[in-house]
Scaffold this active site. Structure first.
Site, PDB file in Angstrom:
ATOM      1  N   HIS A 133       0.881  -1.251  -0.073  1.00  0.00           N
ATOM      2  CA  HIS A 133      -0.209   0.075  -0.026  1.00  0.00           C
ATOM      3  C   HIS A 133       0.767   1.143   0.015  1.00  0.00           C
ATOM      4  O   HIS A 133       1.115   1.849   1.109  1.00  0.00           O
ATOM      5  CB  HIS A 133      -0.722   0.096   1.197  1.00  0.00           C
ATOM      6  CG  HIS A 133      -1.714  -1.126   1.407  1.00  0.00           C
ATOM      7  ND1 HIS A 133      -1.336  -2.366   1.786  1.00  0.00           N
ATOM      8  CD2 HIS A 133      -3.298  -1.474   1.218  1.00  0.00           C
ATOM      9  CE1 HIS A 133      -2.283  -3.134   1.732  1.00  0.00           C
ATOM     10  NE2 HIS A 133      -3.281  -2.685   1.224  1.00  0.00           N
ATOM     11  N   HIS A 176      -1.996  -1.244   7.047  1.00  0.00           N
ATOM     12  CA  HIS A 176      -1.925  -1.460   5.682  1.00  0.00           C
ATOM     13  C   HIS A 176      -0.708  -0.440   5.167  1.00  0.00           C
ATOM     14  O   HIS A 176       0.010  -0.929   4.319  1.00  0.00           O
ATOM     15  CB  HIS A 176      -3.247  -1.184   4.933  1.00  0.00           C
ATOM     16  CG  HIS A 176      -3.855   0.076   4.791  1.00  0.00           C
ATOM     17  ND1 HIS A 176      -4.637   0.493   5.966  1.00  0.00           N
ATOM     18  CD2 HIS A 176      -3.683   1.378   3.987  1.00  0.00           C
ATOM     19  CE1 HIS A 176      -4.860   1.817   5.821  1.00  0.00           C
ATOM     20  NE2 HIS A 176      -4.384   2.177   4.790  1.00  0.00           N
ATOM     21  N   LEU A 227      -8.302  -3.013  11.123  1.00  0.00           N
ATOM     22  CA  LEU A 227      -8.551  -1.515  11.124  1.00  0.00           C
ATOM     23  C   LEU A 227      -9.172  -1.254  12.595  1.00  0.00           C
ATOM     24  O   LEU A 227     -10.148  -1.900  12.975  1.00  0.00           O
ATOM     25  CB  LEU A 227      -9.227  -0.768   9.951  1.00  0.00           C
ATOM     26  CG  LEU A 227      -8.473  -0.978   8.653  1.00  0.00           C
ATOM     27  CD1 LEU A 227      -9.281  -0.643   7.811  1.00  0.00           C
ATOM     28  CD2 LEU A 227      -7.122  -0.348   8.614  1.00  0.00           C
ATOM     29  N   HIS A 259      -4.120   3.374  -3.350  1.00  0.00           N
ATOM     30  CA  HIS A 259      -4.221   2.571  -1.938  1.00  0.00           C
ATOM     31  C   HIS A 259      -3.461   1.336  -1.446  1.00  0.00           C
ATOM     32  O   HIS A 259      -2.718   1.358  -0.881  1.00  0.00           O
ATOM     33  CB  HIS A 259      -5.716   2.491  -1.565  1.00  0.00           C
ATOM     34  CG  HIS A 259      -6.162   1.488  -0.426  1.00  0.00           C
ATOM     35  ND1 HIS A 259      -6.188   1.997   0.952  1.00  0.00           N
ATOM     36  CD2 HIS A 259      -6.018   0.275  -0.405  1.00  0.00           C
ATOM     37  CE1 HIS A 259      -6.243   0.878   1.762  1.00  0.00           C
ATOM     38  NE2 HIS A 259      -6.074  -0.252   0.960  1.00  0.00           N
ATOM     39  N   GLU A 273     -16.880  -3.942  24.977  1.00  0.00           N
ATOM     40  CA  GLU A 273     -16.144  -5.177  24.877  1.00  0.00           C
ATOM     41  C   GLU A 273     -14.950  -4.980  24.078  1.00  0.00           C
ATOM     42  O   GLU A 273     -13.824  -5.403  24.038  1.00  0.00           O
ATOM     43  CB  GLU A 273     -16.813  -6.448  24.806  1.00  0.00           C
ATOM     44  CG  GLU A 273     -18.042  -6.619  25.788  1.00  0.00           C
ATOM     45  CD  GLU A 273     -19.161  -6.070  25.467  1.00  0.00           C
ATOM     46  OE1 GLU A 273     -19.346  -5.362  24.346  1.00  0.00           O
ATOM     47  OE2 GLU A 273     -20.159  -6.259  26.265  1.00  0.00           O
ATOM     48  N   ASP A 277     -31.751 -16.359  30.965  1.00  0.00           N
ATOM     49  CA  ASP A 277     -31.325 -15.249  30.002  1.00  0.00           C
ATOM     50  C   ASP A 277     -31.290 -15.763  28.525  1.00  0.00           C
ATOM     51  O   ASP A 277     -31.533 -15.126  27.701  1.00  0.00           O
ATOM     52  CB  ASP A 277     -30.032 -14.781  30.069  1.00  0.00           C
ATOM     53  CG  ASP A 277     -29.965 -13.539  31.119  1.00  0.00           C
ATOM     54  OD1 ASP A 277     -31.179 -13.215  31.688  1.00  0.00           O
ATOM     55  OD2 ASP A 277     -29.010 -12.897  31.668  1.00  0.00           O
ATOM     56  N   HIS A 320     -27.800 -15.374  25.293  1.00  0.00           N
ATOM     57  CA  HIS A 320     -26.667 -15.376  26.374  1.00  0.00           C
ATOM     58  C   HIS A 320     -26.071 -16.657  26.672  1.00  0.00           C
ATOM     59  O   HIS A 320     -24.875 -16.558  27.362  1.00  0.00           O
ATOM     60  CB  HIS A 320     -27.197 -14.638  27.525  1.00  0.00           C
ATOM     61  CG  HIS A 320     -27.668 -13.239  27.540  1.00  0.00           C
ATOM     62  ND1 HIS A 320     -28.295 -12.529  26.649  1.00  0.00           N
ATOM     63  CD2 HIS A 320     -27.185 -12.172  28.385  1.00  0.00           C
ATOM     64  CE1 HIS A 320     -28.368 -11.254  26.829  1.00  0.00           C
ATOM     65  NE2 HIS A 320     -27.603 -11.147  27.786  1.00  0.00           N
TER      66      HIS A 320
END
Ligand SMILES: Cc1ncc(C[n+]2csc(CCOP(=O)(O)OP(=O)(O)O)c2C)c(N)n1
Ligand SMILES: [Mg+2]
Length: 652
Positions: free
Chosen positions: A27, A67, A118, A258, A399, A457, A461
């Site tokens: 790249h 990249h 990314l 790119h 998370e 749940d 879950h």
């Protein structure tokens, strides 16, 4: 000044162009576009010493837009890091070259983290900035006062993880965090107007960040912005308006620069346009020596810093104390008295209470489930906005960011981060868990509510395929303890494994103790071991993990009534068992022709043990919402069903 700047920046541009061309892949666009920004950063601001890439107080430079790896390799070579030679750059993307397709973390190389997926680098950078802030408060501003810079592109900012990480960074007021946003409005599919209408200024400001907009090809503007960011009260983003593939007459500003080589004709045109009259990979001596001087700037500062550091060494070592053997032993002794059923998440909390009593390297946290994951002990202090004297992080419902931040915390220095969520949401942490494993970093994932045993749940879950999926990640220990004693041992394993991250898979429901005898040796460190045998001579082997070990014990007893004799093997970790000697593995698995397994999850990962002659009891479907005993019965995970299935099987 401008000509000199251009020449320095062009060194990065042409090394990148030439390496990508030679590799015939890579790249070039991003390094060409961001060369001006990083030249100013490295020349005027970044605190680093290529002679000692491990200098604790170095500024961290994270290339989240992985990249554009050639930008990083060029900088490391030019400034004089031993890790990267011109030969390495010429073998960009070739087998075993340090100049891999995307930056791969190597301790002491100047490559601070592995990036490519990314947005992960942003999470890492927030974790590093947080680790630095904690150290600064614990030890003093004179020792840990560095900055964390992260270079992120449009793609990083489109990823959801960027929102989580930047939101938390703003909330915590991580003033030493500076993002360089490569705002080139291009990604792979074309102009970002195809997909993005965000108002970046408003977005960042709403997170509580300072936002500075600059022309990313104007060194004066870049300098001014970086200067301003040095004394910020909150995180700063410098939005650098750049042209991807800068200098390429036909490809700059376009997605075509790119991710593919420019081609030799176009490269000739770039050479003309940027007045670069040197051959491929040829960096003129005077420019190389200017870059090397830039690389030498930090050594004096490091020397000064080292003097102060030496004076505080004892205190620092105390904080970085990683010896938990006394606490672990005490816990094991206490577990011998603990005859009442206890959830393994509770057992984990008890262990943590002992581990966190003293100042040490553990930094805990949870993604808004502190009370459910039992990750916060009474003695731990919460980290608050601008107040970093704690050792517990409320990550909020984030998370993705938690896991990526834990990688950053682990990468920063010597902290051992652990963080909790429900095992089902390990899927939200997976990309970062994979990177912990790839980077060989000690990160401890405390994943509770680890099966249908969580009950009402319901299937959203209840983890089914999660254990199996996690077990398929190389260099990751999945630890699923069966009672308090095993939980303590699993924590001990996680704390001892410096190069392997761990997932502790813990129950919500209570578990009867299976081991009450004190043992100095850690049985779980065998991965699998015998806990019960109904006769000296046996017919079958029953494997089980975690909450199902007790079930296996009952099945074994029940079968003995019909003179089917068995041994029960607790398997807290398949990965660790795989590493045992062939002799030990045979002793456990090959004593009987028939091997059965019980685990309340996907059965595929047990097939390697049971072979074609055995049976696996588990769940290969989504769970159910009900009291947990009813769900166990529904899926046939009961003494009666398993015993009769085994009997029928043996009668075939
Ligand atoms: C999580 C993730 N999804 C997709 C990709 C594939 N990918 C690599 S670069 C890129 C586009 C990135 O655009 P931008 O950040 O603007 O980089 P630029 O083209 O400006 O260099 C994509 C989709 C990836 N590396 N990681
Ligand atoms: Mg872009």
């Amino acid at each position: 000044m401008n000509k000199q700047h251009n020449n320095l920046a062009n060194c990065i541009r042409f090394l990148s162009i030439d390496a990508v061309q030679k590799a015939n892949s890579g790249h070039p666009g991003m390094p060409m576009g961001m060369a001006d920004v990083v030249t100013v950063l490295f020349q005027k601001f970044l605190k680093f010493n290529p002679k000692n890439p491990n200098w604790l107080n170095r500024d961290r430079f994270i290339l989240s837009a992985g990249h554009g790896s050639m930008l990083l390799y060029s900088l490391l070579y030019l400034t004089g890091y031993k890790s990267i030679s011109l030969k390495d750059i010429k073998s960009f993307r070739q087998l075993n070259s340090i100049c891999a397709g995307h930056p791969e973390y190597h301790p002491g190389s100047g490559i601070e983290t592995t990036t490519g997926p990314l947005g992960q680098g942003i999470g890492n950078a927030v974790g590093m900035a947080l680790a630095q802030s904690i150290l600064d408060h614990k030890i003093g501003k004179k020792i840990f006062n560095h900055k964390t810079y992260v270079l992120a592109g449009d793609g990083c900012l489109m990823e959801g993880i960027s929102h989580e990480a930047m939101s938390l960074a703003g909330h915590l007021k991580l003033k030493n965090l500076i993002m360089l946003f490569d705002n080139n409005s291009i990604s792979i599919d074309g102009p970002t107007s195809l997909t993005v209408s965000d108002n970046f200024k408003k977005r960042f400001e709403s997170y509580g960040w300072d936002y500075i907009d600059v022309n990313g090809h104007n060194p004066k503007e870049i300098f001014k912005a970086l200067k301003k960011a040095q004394n910020a009260k909150r995180p700063t983003v410098i939005s650098c308006r750049t042209k991807i593939g800068y200098g390429s007459p036909n490809k700059s500003g376009k997605a075509s620069s790119h991710g593919s080589p420019l081609g030799s004709d176009e490269i000739n045109l770039v050479r003309k346009k940027l007045q670069w009259h040197h051959k491929a990979f040829d960096i003129p001596k005077d420019l190389l020596s200017q870059w090397r001087k830039i690389g030498q700037q930090g050594s004096i500062e490091e020397k000064k810093w080292n003097k102060i550091y030496q004076k505080n060494r004892t205190q620092i070592n105390k904080i970085f104390n990683q010896n938990f053997s006394k606490e672990i032993k005490k816990e094991k002794l206490s577990a011998t008295q603990d005859i009442k059923p206890l959830a393994s998440r509770k057992a984990s909390e008890k262990t943590l209470i002992a581990l966190t009593l003293k100042e040490n390297s553990l930094i805990g946290g949870s993604a808004d489930l502190a009370g459910s994951n039992n990750t916060k002990t009474k003695t731990q202090k919460i980290i608050e906005p601008g107040k970093f004297d704690g050792n517990y992080i409320h990550y909020g419902v984030r998370e993705h960011a938690m896991a990526a931040m834990m990688n950053g915390i682990a990468l920063h220095s010597k902290f051992i981060p652990y963080g909790g969520t429900f095992l089902i949401f390990s899927d939200y942490c997976k990309p970062a868990i994979r990177l912990s494993a790839l980077m060989e970093k000690q990160v401890i994932y405390v994943m509770t509510h680890d099966s249908i045993g969580l009950g009402e749940d319901g299937p959203t879950h209840q983890p089914i395929e999660q254990l199996s999926g996690l077990r398929s990640i190389p260099n990751l220990n999945i630890l699923r303890p069966a009672d308090r004693m095993e939980t303590i041992e699993c924590w001990e394993i996680a704390l001892k494994n410096k190069k392997t991250p761990s997932v502790l898979s813990l129950t919500r429901q209570n578990l009867e103790p299976i081991r009450l005898k004190f043992s100095n040796t850690n049985k779980c460190s065998l991965g699998a071991y015998e806990i019960q045998r109904s006769n000296k001579k046996i017919n079958i082997t029953i494997l089980a993990s975690g909450s199902e070990v007790n079930l296996a014990k009952k099945v074994s007893k029940n079968l003995a009534k019909d003179r089917i004799y068995s041994k029960v093997i607790s398997v807290p970790s398949q990965e660790i068992f795989q590493k045992q000697s062939q002799g030990y593995k045979n002793k456990i698995m090959k004593e009987t022709k028939y091997v059965f397994s019980i685990e309340a999850g996907r059965t595929d990962c047990w097939k390697k043990y049971i072979g074609k002659d055995g049976l696996s009891f588990g769940i290969d479907d989504f769970g159910k919402s009900a009291p947990y005993e009813d769900i166990y019965n529904h899926f046939g995970l009961s003494v009666k069903n398993i015993s009769s299935k085994i009997k029928n099987f043996l009668r075939r």
